[in-house]
Design an enzyme around this catalytic site. Structure first.
Site, PDB file in Angstrom:
ATOM      1  N   ARG A  99      -0.187  -7.155   0.832  1.00 37.57           N
ATOM      2  CA  ARG A  99      -1.218  -7.064   2.154  1.00 37.57           C
ATOM      3  C   ARG A  99      -0.923  -8.203   3.061  1.00 37.57           C
ATOM      4  O   ARG A  99      -0.326  -9.219   2.871  1.00 37.57           O
ATOM      5  CB  ARG A  99      -2.565  -7.279   1.432  1.00 37.57           C
ATOM      6  CG  ARG A  99      -3.343  -6.313   0.656  1.00 37.57           C
ATOM      7  CD  ARG A  99      -4.568  -6.602   0.120  1.00 37.57           C
ATOM      8  NE  ARG A  99      -4.594  -7.651  -0.893  1.00 37.57           N
ATOM      9  CZ  ARG A  99      -4.630  -8.742  -0.792  1.00 37.57           C
ATOM     10  NH1 ARG A  99      -5.186  -9.285   0.440  1.00 37.57           N
ATOM     11  NH2 ARG A  99      -4.880  -9.595  -1.623  1.00 37.57           N
ATOM     12  N   TYR A 122       1.805  -0.123   2.503  1.00 39.16           N
ATOM     13  CA  TYR A 122       1.325  -0.855   1.270  1.00 39.16           C
ATOM     14  C   TYR A 122       0.145  -0.388   0.621  1.00 39.16           C
ATOM     15  O   TYR A 122      -0.832  -0.345   1.805  1.00 39.16           O
ATOM     16  CB  TYR A 122       1.303  -2.505   1.743  1.00 39.16           C
ATOM     17  CG  TYR A 122       1.180  -2.915   0.468  1.00 39.16           C
ATOM     18  CD1 TYR A 122       1.763  -3.122  -0.832  1.00 39.16           C
ATOM     19  CD2 TYR A 122      -0.017  -3.869   0.351  1.00 39.16           C
ATOM     20  CE1 TYR A 122       1.481  -3.907  -1.836  1.00 39.16           C
ATOM     21  CE2 TYR A 122      -0.366  -4.201  -0.785  1.00 39.16           C
ATOM     22  CZ  TYR A 122       0.242  -4.314  -2.099  1.00 39.16           C
ATOM     23  OH  TYR A 122      -0.246  -4.971  -2.974  1.00 39.16           O
ATOM     24  N   LYS A 139      -9.507  -1.365  -1.500  1.00 36.87           N
ATOM     25  CA  LYS A 139      -9.968  -2.661  -1.095  1.00 36.87           C
ATOM     26  C   LYS A 139     -10.677  -2.379   0.292  1.00 36.87           C
ATOM     27  O   LYS A 139     -11.726  -3.148   0.449  1.00 36.87           O
ATOM     28  CB  LYS A 139      -8.710  -3.747  -0.738  1.00 36.87           C
ATOM     29  CG  LYS A 139      -8.043  -4.155  -2.115  1.00 36.87           C
ATOM     30  CD  LYS A 139      -9.014  -4.708  -3.062  1.00 36.87           C
ATOM     31  CE  LYS A 139      -8.627  -5.030  -4.049  1.00 36.87           C
ATOM     32  NZ  LYS A 139      -6.971  -5.463  -4.400  1.00 36.87           N
ATOM     33  N   HIS A 166     -14.592  -7.942  -6.838  1.00 35.94           N
ATOM     34  CA  HIS A 166     -13.088  -7.746  -7.312  1.00 35.94           C
ATOM     35  C   HIS A 166     -13.021  -8.061  -8.884  1.00 35.94           C
ATOM     36  O   HIS A 166     -12.676  -9.330  -8.936  1.00 35.94           O
ATOM     37  CB  HIS A 166     -12.258  -8.712  -6.305  1.00 35.94           C
ATOM     38  CG  HIS A 166     -10.925  -8.720  -6.586  1.00 35.94           C
ATOM     39  ND1 HIS A 166      -9.939  -9.686  -6.070  1.00 35.94           N
ATOM     40  CD2 HIS A 166     -10.141  -7.501  -6.780  1.00 35.94           C
ATOM     41  CE1 HIS A 166      -8.669  -9.449  -6.125  1.00 35.94           C
ATOM     42  NE2 HIS A 166      -8.884  -8.071  -6.541  1.00 35.94           N
ATOM     43  N   SER A 218      -5.890 -11.913  -6.721  1.00 40.28           N
ATOM     44  CA  SER A 218      -4.913 -11.136  -6.595  1.00 40.28           C
ATOM     45  C   SER A 218      -3.879 -11.494  -7.383  1.00 40.28           C
ATOM     46  O   SER A 218      -3.233 -12.792  -7.219  1.00 40.28           O
ATOM     47  CB  SER A 218      -4.392 -10.675  -5.273  1.00 40.28           C
ATOM     48  OG  SER A 218      -5.489 -10.357  -4.481  1.00 40.28           O
ATOM     49  N   CYS A 240      -3.693 -12.555 -10.765  1.00 42.89           N
ATOM     50  CA  CYS A 240      -4.025 -13.663 -11.551  1.00 42.89           C
ATOM     51  C   CYS A 240      -4.479 -13.172 -12.889  1.00 42.89           C
ATOM     52  O   CYS A 240      -5.014 -13.889 -13.517  1.00 42.89           O
ATOM     53  CB  CYS A 240      -5.011 -14.558 -11.001  1.00 42.89           C
ATOM     54  SG  CYS A 240      -4.430 -15.321  -9.400  1.00 42.89           S
ATOM     55  N   ASP A 248      -9.862  -3.667 -11.683  1.00 43.95           N
ATOM     56  CA  ASP A 248      -9.692  -4.396 -10.287  1.00 43.95           C
ATOM     57  C   ASP A 248     -10.947  -4.325  -9.563  1.00 43.95           C
ATOM     58  O   ASP A 248     -11.107  -5.306  -8.677  1.00 43.95           O
ATOM     59  CB  ASP A 248      -8.825  -3.741  -9.364  1.00 43.95           C
ATOM     60  CG  ASP A 248      -8.301  -4.453  -8.300  1.00 43.95           C
ATOM     61  OD1 ASP A 248      -7.980  -5.728  -8.465  1.00 43.95           O
ATOM     62  OD2 ASP A 248      -8.235  -3.932  -7.019  1.00 43.95           O
ATOM     63  N   ARG A 263       4.757  -2.581  -7.342  1.00 40.40           N
ATOM     64  CA  ARG A 263       3.687  -2.312  -8.041  1.00 40.40           C
ATOM     65  C   ARG A 263       3.820  -0.716  -8.904  1.00 40.40           C
ATOM     66  O   ARG A 263       4.577  -0.065  -8.601  1.00 40.40           O
ATOM     67  CB  ARG A 263       2.519  -1.956  -6.977  1.00 40.40           C
ATOM     68  CG  ARG A 263       1.920  -3.283  -6.492  1.00 40.40           C
ATOM     69  CD  ARG A 263       0.812  -3.763  -6.942  1.00 40.40           C
ATOM     70  NE  ARG A 263       0.424  -5.077  -6.719  1.00 40.40           N
ATOM     71  CZ  ARG A 263      -0.783  -5.650  -6.901  1.00 40.40           C
ATOM     72  NH1 ARG A 263      -1.511  -4.694  -7.761  1.00 40.40           N
ATOM     73  NH2 ARG A 263      -0.870  -6.977  -6.648  1.00 40.40           N
TER      74      ARG A 263
HETATM   75  P1  GTP Z   1      -4.226  -7.583  -8.524  1.00 37.51           P
HETATM   76  O1  GTP Z   1      -3.667  -6.203  -9.010  1.00 37.51           O
HETATM   77  O2  GTP Z   1      -3.271  -8.295  -7.705  1.00 37.51           O
HETATM   78  O3  GTP Z   1      -5.632  -7.811  -8.281  1.00 37.51           O
HETATM   79  O4  GTP Z   1      -3.888  -8.340  -9.725  1.00 37.51           O
HETATM   80  P2  GTP Z   1      -4.525  -8.599 -11.349  1.00 37.51           P
HETATM   81  O5  GTP Z   1      -5.454  -9.711 -11.190  1.00 37.51           O
HETATM   82  O6  GTP Z   1      -4.699  -7.328 -11.921  1.00 37.51           O
HETATM   83  O7  GTP Z   1      -3.046  -9.400 -12.289  1.00 37.51           O
HETATM   84  P3  GTP Z   1      -2.090  -8.873 -13.157  1.00 37.51           P
HETATM   85  O8  GTP Z   1      -2.933  -8.732 -14.612  1.00 37.51           O
HETATM   86  O9  GTP Z   1      -1.402  -7.810 -12.749  1.00 37.51           O
HETATM   87  O10 GTP Z   1      -1.384 -10.429 -13.355  1.00 37.51           O
HETATM   88  C1  GTP Z   1      -0.377 -10.789 -12.446  1.00 37.51           C
HETATM   89  C2  GTP Z   1       0.667 -11.657 -12.938  1.00 37.51           C
HETATM   90  O11 GTP Z   1       0.024 -12.629 -14.020  1.00 37.51           O
HETATM   91  C3  GTP Z   1       1.593 -10.878 -13.885  1.00 37.51           C
HETATM   92  O12 GTP Z   1       3.032 -11.265 -13.677  1.00 37.51           O
HETATM   93  C4  GTP Z   1       1.205 -11.319 -15.465  1.00 37.51           C
HETATM   94  O13 GTP Z   1       2.283 -11.148 -16.355  1.00 37.51           O
HETATM   95  C5  GTP Z   1       0.673 -12.350 -15.121  1.00 37.51           C
HETATM   96  N1  GTP Z   1      -0.438 -12.872 -16.121  1.00 37.51           N
HETATM   97  C6  GTP Z   1      -1.464 -12.125 -16.508  1.00 37.51           C
HETATM   98  N2  GTP Z   1      -2.353 -12.848 -17.452  1.00 37.51           N
HETATM   99  C7  GTP Z   1      -1.397 -13.820 -17.826  1.00 37.51           C
HETATM  100  C8  GTP Z   1      -1.901 -14.946 -18.865  1.00 37.51           C
HETATM  101  O14 GTP Z   1      -2.817 -14.947 -19.495  1.00 37.51           O
HETATM  102  N3  GTP Z   1      -1.113 -15.831 -18.895  1.00 37.51           N
HETATM  103  C9  GTP Z   1       0.125 -16.047 -17.998  1.00 37.51           C
HETATM  104  N4  GTP Z   1       0.881 -16.965 -18.234  1.00 37.51           N
HETATM  105  N5  GTP Z   1       0.382 -14.883 -16.949  1.00 37.51           N
HETATM  106  C10 GTP Z   1      -0.349 -13.922 -17.150  1.00 37.51           C
HETATM  107  C1  SPV Z   2      -4.734  -7.129  -4.924  1.00 34.92           C
HETATM  108  O1  SPV Z   2      -3.833  -7.676  -4.143  1.00 34.92           O
HETATM  109  O2  SPV Z   2      -5.767  -7.811  -5.188  1.00 34.92           O
HETATM  110  C2  SPV Z   2      -4.620  -5.860  -5.393  1.00 34.92           C
HETATM  111  C3  SPV Z   2      -3.350  -5.036  -4.705  1.00 34.92           C
HETATM  112  O3  SPV Z   2      -5.232  -5.367  -6.397  1.00 34.92           O
HETATM  113  S1  SPV Z   2      -4.031  -4.329  -3.168  1.00 34.92           S
HETATM  114  O4  SPV Z   2      -4.617  -2.856  -3.600  1.00 34.92           O
HETATM  115  O5  SPV Z   2      -2.797  -4.258  -2.550  1.00 34.92           O
HETATM  116  O6  SPV Z   2      -4.972  -5.229  -2.583  1.00 34.92           O
HETATM  117 MN    MN Z   3      -6.832  -6.560  -6.796  1.00 36.21          MN
END
Ligand code: GTP
Ligand code: SPV
Ligand code: MN
Length: 540
Positions: free
Chosen positions: A3, A131, A140, A160, A182, A184, A209, A301
């Protein structure tokens, strides 16, 4: 590949509507500038018209949108991410009540790229980017930026947040909604696989999400997932970290910015299998292991249908949604924030969410790893003045007779060598169990100035052995760190000027008082009273 927040605008008649948290352009200027870029930009291409629903079909909370796009990637992704096509036309009927989305990749030139939202007329114009978050307008742009504005006007919440059901061995299921910035950990938590020692538990994914939430007739808050698919972070996804995601993405999945293997397969850093001898990297260049480049972009992604997820909740398309017992806020904090704590009440919980901070990630263009405040993980997604958004949260507390309890978590605290102290992923269920125990009144807590921490032994550690002292380190609340933290929170909140609700300022003062009182008590019994530091809450 991410983004572009600096090219994302809220466009309204008055600048004040957008607030200091958003870039602003006037409605007429935006239409003029973007209109000139859009003019003729699809010539010679195919334009796709995608009618779609955000929310389960037949839900009273669902809303219809249209996206016009010249990107086949966007059209196909929308078919995965939303309920699109006839079902949306049927839902809309003769009504003109839909969000009008216009997208073109145009020439993909960042100089001519704008992602503009018109909340006052329920429209989105996005040009110059392919993207996800910039181009899949249901996500979003609609479900959060336009959605949050609608929720503010209409008395509901667009957040979110992941939505997850945690089923205990007794069979009882509690639903939790969690806001993390994001990249996290929302998708991972939403698809959690119970760790060894907690096999009696089952975790059900409702959403990964976004949550749309309304006050139900029973006085609880009910959440639906407006999406129908996952747009998830690829790197780090493996059968070890997230087996449910791996099973979800075996078919009908679009991958972007991953490594292409010689047999036209995909590979990324952190997957279970070793890299191929050679491949095409995310930038389309020849790649070999160890050539110093990443095969997959850190924000590469997958786009996959939610119903392929083995842990999909049987309630995920319930038109009424699911009742939320707890909210959790969480960020990436190497220091300061403990593994978990509970807020004292709703208003304190709103403060905890509003003061959320996290190290930045690759999900947005810009520097990675710097701590930035990201209230409720909504800083990039709140479609109006965030001071008013905090006010809306405080107001919702009065309108929900049985509100969710509010918690903060941090999976990312590190030791002195920068290694994560907490194993995370499946083990996060141990923390969810404590949170549910707090909702049921079965888990013990101890008071601290920042909120309620798990009492010793109250987190289920069956099947997990941590090094001695690690749990103490994970739960440590360092007074010096926290004093600095509260100062930095104050500087952040000052940006909202007189739009900042008094309720937020009061919470900050109360937190400061509790910290000062603790510091004084360190000087001996009664020292706080002698120093004239008043009790900040029932806690002190
Ligand atoms: P968006 O789609 O951007 O909103 O992200 P999200 O909040 O859904 O994050 P996602 O679950 O995809 O995790 C993002 C990154 O954090 C990945 O590389 C995961 O492997 C890492 N991650 C997720 N949970 C944990 C955890 O409990 N511990 C650690 N160390 N890393 C984590
Ligand atoms: C984020 O960045 O929080 C995502 C991916 O979930 S996007 O749809 O690009 O915002
Ligand atoms: Mn997100």
């Amino acid at each position: 590949m991410a983004r572009t927040e600096e090219l994302t605008f809220i466009c309204t008649e008055r600048r004040e509507t957008a607030g200091p948290n958003n870039n602003w352009m006037s409605t007429s200027e935006a239409k003029d500038r973007l209109g000139r870029i859009f003019d003729g930009c699809m010539r010679g291409r195919t334009m796709y018209v995608v009618p779609y629903i955000m929310g389960p079909a037949a839900s009273p909370f669902s809303k219809v949108g249209f996206e016009l796009t010249d990107s086949i990637y966007v059209a196909l992704s929308m078919l995965i991410m939303t309920r699109a096509g006839d079902v949306a036309l049927k839902q809309l009927g003769e009504s003109a009540d839909f969000v009008k989305g216009l997208h073109s990749k145009a020439d993909l030139n960042p100089e001519r790229r704008f992602i503009c939202h018109f909340p006052e007329e329920m429209a989105i114009w996005s040009v110059g980017s392919g993207y996800g978050g910039n181009a899949l307008l249901g996500k979003k742009c609609f479900a959060l930026r336009i959605g949050s504005y609608m929720g503010f006007k209409e008395g509901w919440m667009a957040e979110h947040m992941l939505i997850v059901g945690v089923q205990a061995p007794s069979g009882e299921t509690h639903y939790i909604a969690g806001a993390f910035p994001s990249a996290c950990g929302k998708t991972n938590l939403a698809m959690l696989n119970p760790p060894a020692g907690m096999e009696g538990y089952k975790v059900w994914t409702v959403g990964d999400d976004i949550a749309w939430m309304h006050v139900g007739e029973d006085g609880r808050l009910w959440a639906v997932n407006p999406e129908a698919g996952y747009f998830g972070v690829v790197p780090g996804t493996s059968f070890k970290t997230n087996p449910n995601a791996m099973r979800t993405i075996q078919s009908n999945t679009i991958y972007t910015n991953v490594l292409e293997t010689p047999d036209k397969g995909v590979w990324w850093e952190g997957v279970d299998v070793p890299p191929p001898d050679q491949g095409i990297d995310w930038q389309g260049r020849p790649w070999t292991p160890g050539n110093g480049e990443k095969g997959a972009h850190p924000n590469s992604r997958f786009t996959a249908p939610a119903n392929q997820n083995p842990s999909i909740s049987p309630e995920w398309e319930n038109p009424q949604g699911v009742p939320i017992s707890a909210f959790i806020f969480g960020g990436r904090r190497a220091k300061v924030a403990p593994l978990v704590y509970q807020s004292l009440d709703w208003n304190h919980g709103v403060y905890v969410g509003a003061s959320l901070a996290s190290e930045t990630t690759a999900a947005a263009v810009g520097q990675v790893g710097v701590v930035r405040r990201d209230p409720m993980a909504m800083l990039p997604f709140c479609g109006y003045d965030m001071g008013n958004y905090f006010g809306h949260w405080l107001e919702m507390g009065k309108r929900i007779p049985h509100p969710p309890k509010i918690f903060n978590v941090n999976w990312f605290r590190t030791d002195e060598n920068g290694k994560f102290l907490w194993p995370g992923f499946g083990h996060n269920l141990r923390v969810l169990k404590w949170i549910i125990g707090r909702c049921d009144g079965t888990a013990a807590a101890v008071e601290s100035p920042i909120g309620l921490l798990p009492a010793e032994g109250s987190i289920d550690m069956t099947g997990l052995e941590l090094k001695k002292g690690t749990m103490q380190e994970l739960l440590k609340v360092d007074p010096a760190d926290w004093k600095q933290e509260v100062e930095s929170q104050g500087a952040f909140f000052a940006k909202f000027g007189d739009r900042l609700p008094a309720g937020i300022t009061e919470q900050r003062k109360a937190l400061l008082r509790r910290l000062e009182r603790q510091a004084a008590e360190g000087l001996g019994p009664g020292a706080a009273d002698r120093a004239g530091i008043a009790a900040g809450s029932s806690l002190t």
